[in-house]
Write a protein that holds these residues in place. Structure first.
Motif, PDB file in Angstrom:
ATOM      1  N   GLY A  20       0.628  -1.273  -0.045  1.00  0.00           N
ATOM      2  CA  GLY A  20       0.166  -0.048  -0.173  1.00  0.00           C
ATOM      3  C   GLY A  20       1.079   1.172   0.463  1.00  0.00           C
ATOM      4  N   THR A  21       2.293   1.283   0.213  1.00  0.00           N
ATOM      5  CA  THR A  21       2.705   2.285   0.362  1.00  0.00           C
ATOM      6  C   THR A  21       3.820   2.543  -1.278  1.00  0.00           C
ATOM      7  OG1 THR A  21       4.790   1.370   1.418  1.00  0.00           O
ATOM      8  CG2 THR A  21       2.764   2.204   2.704  1.00  0.00           C
ATOM      9  N   ARG A  22       4.407   3.384  -1.418  1.00  0.00           N
ATOM     10  CA  ARG A  22       5.304   3.846  -2.794  1.00  0.00           C
ATOM     11  C   ARG A  22       6.637   3.099  -2.802  1.00  0.00           C
ATOM     12  NH1 ARG A  22      10.140   6.659  -3.687  1.00  0.00           N
ATOM     13  NH2 ARG A  22       9.911   7.873  -6.085  1.00  0.00           N
ATOM     14  N   PRO A  23       6.864   2.674  -1.165  1.00  0.00           N
ATOM     15  CA  PRO A  23       9.064   1.746  -0.687  1.00  0.00           C
ATOM     16  C   PRO A  23       7.905   0.798  -0.983  1.00  0.00           C
ATOM     17  CG  PRO A  23       8.547   3.844   0.377  1.00  0.00           C
ATOM     18  CD  PRO A  23       6.810   3.894  -0.046  1.00  0.00           C
ATOM     19  N   GLU A  24       6.838   0.265  -0.424  1.00  0.00           N
ATOM     20  CA  GLU A  24       6.294  -1.330  -0.764  1.00  0.00           C
ATOM     21  C   GLU A  24       6.511  -1.847  -2.148  1.00  0.00           C
ATOM     22  OE1 GLU A  24       3.613  -2.981   1.895  1.00  0.00           O
ATOM     23  OE2 GLU A  24       2.998  -0.812   1.921  1.00  0.00           O
ATOM     24  N   ALA A  25       5.550  -0.726  -2.984  1.00  0.00           N
ATOM     25  CA  ALA A  25       5.000  -0.828  -4.360  1.00  0.00           C
ATOM     26  C   ALA A  25       6.685  -1.241  -5.908  1.00  0.00           C
ATOM     27  CB  ALA A  25       4.221   0.510  -5.237  1.00  0.00           C
ATOM     28  N   ILE A  26       7.712  -0.290  -5.003  1.00  0.00           N
ATOM     29  CA  ILE A  26       8.799  -0.631  -6.132  1.00  0.00           C
ATOM     30  C   ILE A  26       9.616  -1.093  -5.630  1.00  0.00           C
ATOM     31  CG2 ILE A  26      11.245   0.404  -5.566  1.00  0.00           C
ATOM     32  CD1 ILE A  26       9.657   3.355  -4.630  1.00  0.00           C
ATOM     33  N   LYS A  27       9.879  -2.213  -4.428  1.00  0.00           N
ATOM     34  CA  LYS A  27       9.919  -3.413  -4.292  1.00  0.00           C
ATOM     35  C   LYS A  27       9.023  -4.875  -4.449  1.00  0.00           C
ATOM     36  CE  LYS A  27      13.060  -2.433  -0.657  1.00  0.00           C
ATOM     37  NZ  LYS A  27      13.935  -2.492   0.458  1.00  0.00           N
ATOM     38  N   MET A  28       7.877  -4.720  -4.312  1.00  0.00           N
ATOM     39  CA  MET A  28       6.707  -5.633  -5.145  1.00  0.00           C
ATOM     40  C   MET A  28       6.402  -5.615  -6.385  1.00  0.00           C
ATOM     41  SD  MET A  28       6.771  -7.470  -2.805  1.00  0.00           S
ATOM     42  CE  MET A  28       4.560  -8.818  -1.627  1.00  0.00           C
ATOM     43  N   CYS A  29       6.384  -4.908  -7.155  1.00  0.00           N
ATOM     44  CA  CYS A  29       6.012  -4.629  -8.427  1.00  0.00           C
ATOM     45  C   CYS A  29       6.331  -5.652  -9.283  1.00  0.00           C
ATOM     46  CB  CYS A  29       5.925  -3.615  -8.755  1.00  0.00           C
ATOM     47  SG  CYS A  29       4.665  -2.443  -8.551  1.00  0.00           S
ATOM     48  N   PRO A  30       8.133  -5.404  -9.071  1.00  0.00           N
ATOM     49  CA  PRO A  30       9.269  -6.657  -9.761  1.00  0.00           C
ATOM     50  C   PRO A  30       8.274  -7.880  -9.699  1.00  0.00           C
ATOM     51  CG  PRO A  30      10.228  -5.372  -9.172  1.00  0.00           C
ATOM     52  CD  PRO A  30       8.924  -4.739  -8.456  1.00  0.00           C
ATOM     53  N   LEU A  31       8.035  -8.425  -8.639  1.00  0.00           N
ATOM     54  CA  LEU A  31       7.488  -9.837  -7.895  1.00  0.00           C
ATOM     55  C   LEU A  31       6.845 -10.059  -8.569  1.00  0.00           C
ATOM     56  CD1 LEU A  31       8.113 -12.261  -6.141  1.00  0.00           C
ATOM     57  CD2 LEU A  31       7.549 -10.765  -4.231  1.00  0.00           C
ATOM     58  N   VAL A  32       5.392  -9.472  -8.449  1.00  0.00           N
ATOM     59  CA  VAL A  32       4.013  -9.023  -9.421  1.00  0.00           C
ATOM     60  C   VAL A  32       4.239 -10.139 -10.648  1.00  0.00           C
ATOM     61  CG1 VAL A  32       2.215  -8.157  -9.731  1.00  0.00           C
ATOM     62  CG2 VAL A  32       3.167  -7.514  -7.184  1.00  0.00           C
ATOM     63  N   LEU A  33       5.057  -9.240 -11.314  1.00  0.00           N
ATOM     64  CA  LEU A  33       5.887  -8.771 -12.583  1.00  0.00           C
ATOM     65  C   LEU A  33       6.490 -10.285 -13.055  1.00  0.00           C
ATOM     66  CD1 LEU A  33       6.769  -5.488 -13.360  1.00  0.00           C
ATOM     67  CD2 LEU A  33       4.658  -6.073 -13.984  1.00  0.00           C
ATOM     68  N   VAL A  79      31.355  -3.511  -1.078  1.00  0.00           N
ATOM     69  CA  VAL A  79      30.485  -4.995  -2.174  1.00  0.00           C
ATOM     70  C   VAL A  79      29.269  -4.898  -1.487  1.00  0.00           C
ATOM     71  CG1 VAL A  79      29.594  -7.824  -2.196  1.00  0.00           C
ATOM     72  CG2 VAL A  79      32.758  -6.223  -2.773  1.00  0.00           C
ATOM     73  N   ASN A  80      28.019  -4.603  -2.151  1.00  0.00           N
ATOM     74  CA  ASN A  80      26.893  -4.844  -1.818  1.00  0.00           C
ATOM     75  C   ASN A  80      26.296  -5.770  -1.184  1.00  0.00           C
ATOM     76  OD1 ASN A  80      24.360  -4.034  -1.409  1.00  0.00           O
ATOM     77  ND2 ASN A  80      23.320  -3.357  -3.327  1.00  0.00           N
ATOM     78  N   PRO A  81      25.649  -6.206  -0.492  1.00  0.00           N
ATOM     79  CA  PRO A  81      25.322  -7.279   0.891  1.00  0.00           C
ATOM     80  C   PRO A  81      24.371  -7.624   0.517  1.00  0.00           C
ATOM     81  CG  PRO A  81      25.115  -5.259   2.261  1.00  0.00           C
ATOM     82  CD  PRO A  81      25.997  -5.579   0.977  1.00  0.00           C
ATOM     83  N   TYR A  82      23.348  -7.137  -0.296  1.00  0.00           N
ATOM     84  CA  TYR A  82      22.327  -7.439  -0.703  1.00  0.00           C
ATOM     85  C   TYR A  82      21.766  -7.802  -1.754  1.00  0.00           C
ATOM     86  CZ  TYR A  82      22.054  -4.031   3.512  1.00  0.00           C
ATOM     87  OH  TYR A  82      22.421  -3.180   4.714  1.00  0.00           O
ATOM     88  N   GLY A  83      22.447  -8.359  -2.399  1.00  0.00           N
ATOM     89  CA  GLY A  83      22.000  -9.622  -3.168  1.00  0.00           C
ATOM     90  C   GLY A  83      22.326  -9.115  -5.067  1.00  0.00           C
ATOM     91  N   ASP A  84      21.648  -9.551  -6.343  1.00  0.00           N
ATOM     92  CA  ASP A  84      22.127  -9.526  -7.315  1.00  0.00           C
ATOM     93  C   ASP A  84      21.146  -9.304  -8.328  1.00  0.00           C
ATOM     94  OD1 ASP A  84      20.554 -11.634  -7.235  1.00  0.00           O
ATOM     95  OD2 ASP A  84      21.949 -12.852  -8.251  1.00  0.00           O
ATOM     96  N   GLY A  85      19.739  -8.224  -8.155  1.00  0.00           N
ATOM     97  CA  GLY A  85      18.606  -8.182  -8.921  1.00  0.00           C
ATOM     98  C   GLY A  85      17.814  -9.598  -9.174  1.00  0.00           C
ATOM     99  N   TYR A  86      18.347 -10.467  -8.658  1.00  0.00           N
ATOM    100  CA  TYR A  86      17.330 -11.614  -8.980  1.00  0.00           C
ATOM    101  C   TYR A  86      16.706 -12.580  -8.054  1.00  0.00           C
ATOM    102  CZ  TYR A  86      19.909 -11.035 -13.590  1.00  0.00           C
ATOM    103  OH  TYR A  86      20.239 -10.643 -14.694  1.00  0.00           O
ATOM    104  N   ALA A  87      16.425 -11.584  -6.520  1.00  0.00           N
ATOM    105  CA  ALA A  87      15.750 -11.447  -5.367  1.00  0.00           C
ATOM    106  C   ALA A  87      14.015 -12.712  -6.176  1.00  0.00           C
ATOM    107  CB  ALA A  87      14.973 -10.863  -4.466  1.00  0.00           C
ATOM    108  N   CYS A  88      13.537 -12.102  -7.139  1.00  0.00           N
ATOM    109  CA  CYS A  88      12.097 -12.689  -7.630  1.00  0.00           C
ATOM    110  C   CYS A  88      12.261 -13.782  -8.437  1.00  0.00           C
ATOM    111  CB  CYS A  88      11.400 -10.605  -8.063  1.00  0.00           C
ATOM    112  SG  CYS A  88      11.653  -9.692  -7.904  1.00  0.00           S
ATOM    113  N   GLN A  89      12.399 -13.629  -8.953  1.00  0.00           N
ATOM    114  CA  GLN A  89      13.167 -15.174  -9.365  1.00  0.00           C
ATOM    115  C   GLN A  89      12.683 -16.321  -8.445  1.00  0.00           C
ATOM    116  OE1 GLN A  89      15.793 -15.717 -12.787  1.00  0.00           O
ATOM    117  NE2 GLN A  89      15.029 -13.689 -13.780  1.00  0.00           N
ATOM    118  N   ARG A  90      14.000 -15.647  -7.604  1.00  0.00           N
ATOM    119  CA  ARG A  90      14.068 -16.781  -6.514  1.00  0.00           C
ATOM    120  C   ARG A  90      13.200 -17.495  -5.856  1.00  0.00           C
ATOM    121  NH1 ARG A  90      18.935 -14.039  -6.046  1.00  0.00           N
ATOM    122  NH2 ARG A  90      20.633 -15.284  -7.115  1.00  0.00           N
TER     123      ARG A  90
END
Length: 366
Positions: free
Chosen positions: A10-23, A346-357
């Protein structure tokens, strides 16, 4: 039979992180997906949905002027219940630490619907910092059946709290997936013309616990930086909170080196972040996103639920004292070696493929 999965945010930050997962979930034939938004943030939420091309199946539209945590909580519980009862999902996914995430998880718990928590396991263990987010994420953690942790440290914290290890999956952070979809080499924007050859500092400040004097100190530190470094330009996309805006305009509004702007859609914001020299923030997600772009981050808070970044050297906690913020920024603006140490960490938060996982786990393991 397809798995019925509902995503609630329901918030902008959530949407930024959840829309790629929705797709990503929409690509999976094994999943019957429903998207429900609460409208905790209204205009800013729909800007993100439009950018990612996500059309919600339900909008329970809870936002009212000057809403309080009481308003958000009661309206979500009342309006989400009939949606859940109608859809009867096999699993509901919520994200992070918002009031939407907590209330949606609570509604699912009352209806005995399994809950999946994306970005699980972040902790400060201080219920007042950040407030109310620390409570929200711990409460969702108590209610969740499946935990998608962004890092091994987040998983360790969940295990230490008694969560079942076989229900915790380390995936990386979905916010980095959003960067893969938004950051473009050929991006242009009028504000970048204004910046010209200056070093760009991107400022974000909105945190509830920083209200009042902390915001005043933050803005005064920022103003001091422009007086010290004539080659610096600062962009501040102002939060919609009228008290924050008033203070920002009073302190920063007369500086020719500072551009006060309306909130940006994620495409503009993330591309401008990619072209920044340095980030000053009290936000959460930017602590993960900026390091993946090689941008040092000064976190204007006393605590962070993302200590991995501090340990890795991509983040530095400054607190909200004017002198501490100013001195930390000065070091990075003056000392090339100090800057490069943070920029190249080195960024410890992943490689940009979390949604696929996450999608693979939902299709194959749950």
């Amino acid at each position: 039979m397809n798995k019925k999965i509902m995503v609630v945010f329901g918030t902008r930050p959530e949407a930024i992180k959840m829309c790629p997962l929705v797709l990503e979930l929409k690509k999976r034939k094994e999943i019957q997906l429903t998207v429900c938004v609460t409208g905790q943030h209204k205009e800013m939420l729909y800007e993100v949905l439009e950018r990612f091309g996500v059309v919600p199946d339900y909008d329970i539209d809870i936002m009212i002027p000057n809403q309080t945590l009481f308003d958000i909580t009661t309206r979500i519980l009342e309006r989400l219940r009939p949606v859940l009862e109608e859809e009867q999902p096999d699993l509901v996914l919520v994200h992070g630490d918002t009031s939407t995430a907590f209330c949606a998880a609570l509604a699912c718990f009352y209806l005995q619907i399994p809950i999946g928590h994306v970005e699980a396991g972040l902790r400060t263990y201080n219920m007042k910092s950040p407030y109310p987010e620390e409570f929200n994420r711990q409460a969702v953690g108590l209610l969740a059946d499946i935990h998608f942790a962004p890092t091994e440290q987040a998983k360790h914290q969940l295990v230490a709290e008694g969560k079942k290890p076989d229900r915790i999956y380390v995936t990386g952070n979905t916010g980095l997936d959003a960067l893969r979809l938004t950051v473009s080499d050929d991006y242009c924007h009028p504000v970048l013309t204004w910046v010209g050859n200056s070093r760009l500092i991107l400022l974000t400040a909105h945190r509830r616990e920083n209200s009042g004097e902390p915001f005043k100190r933050i803005f005064q530190a920022v103003l001091h930086l422009t007086q010290t470094f004539p080659d610096v330009k600062i962009i501040y996309p102002m939060h919609r909170n009228p008290k924050i805006r008033k203070l920002a305009i009073e302190i920063l509004g007369e500086s020719s080196q500072i551009k006060l702007m309306e909130p940006m859609n994620p495409y503009d914001f993330q591309n401008i972040m990619a072209r920044s020299y340095l980030i000053l923030t009290d936000s959460g997600g930017i602590q993960e996103e900026a390091p993946s772009l090689g941008k040092p981050v000064l976190v204007m808070r006393d605590t962070t639920e993302r200590p991995e970044g501090v340990k890795a050297g991509t983040l530095k906690l400054t607190g909200t004292e004017e002198t501490a913020i100013y001195n930390s920024a000065c070091e990075l603006l003056k000392d090339t070696k100090a800057y490069q140490r943070m920029a190249r960490a080195v960024n410890p938060y992943g490689d940009g493929y979390a949604c696929q996982r996450i999608a693979d786990i939902l299709c194959n393991e749950i």
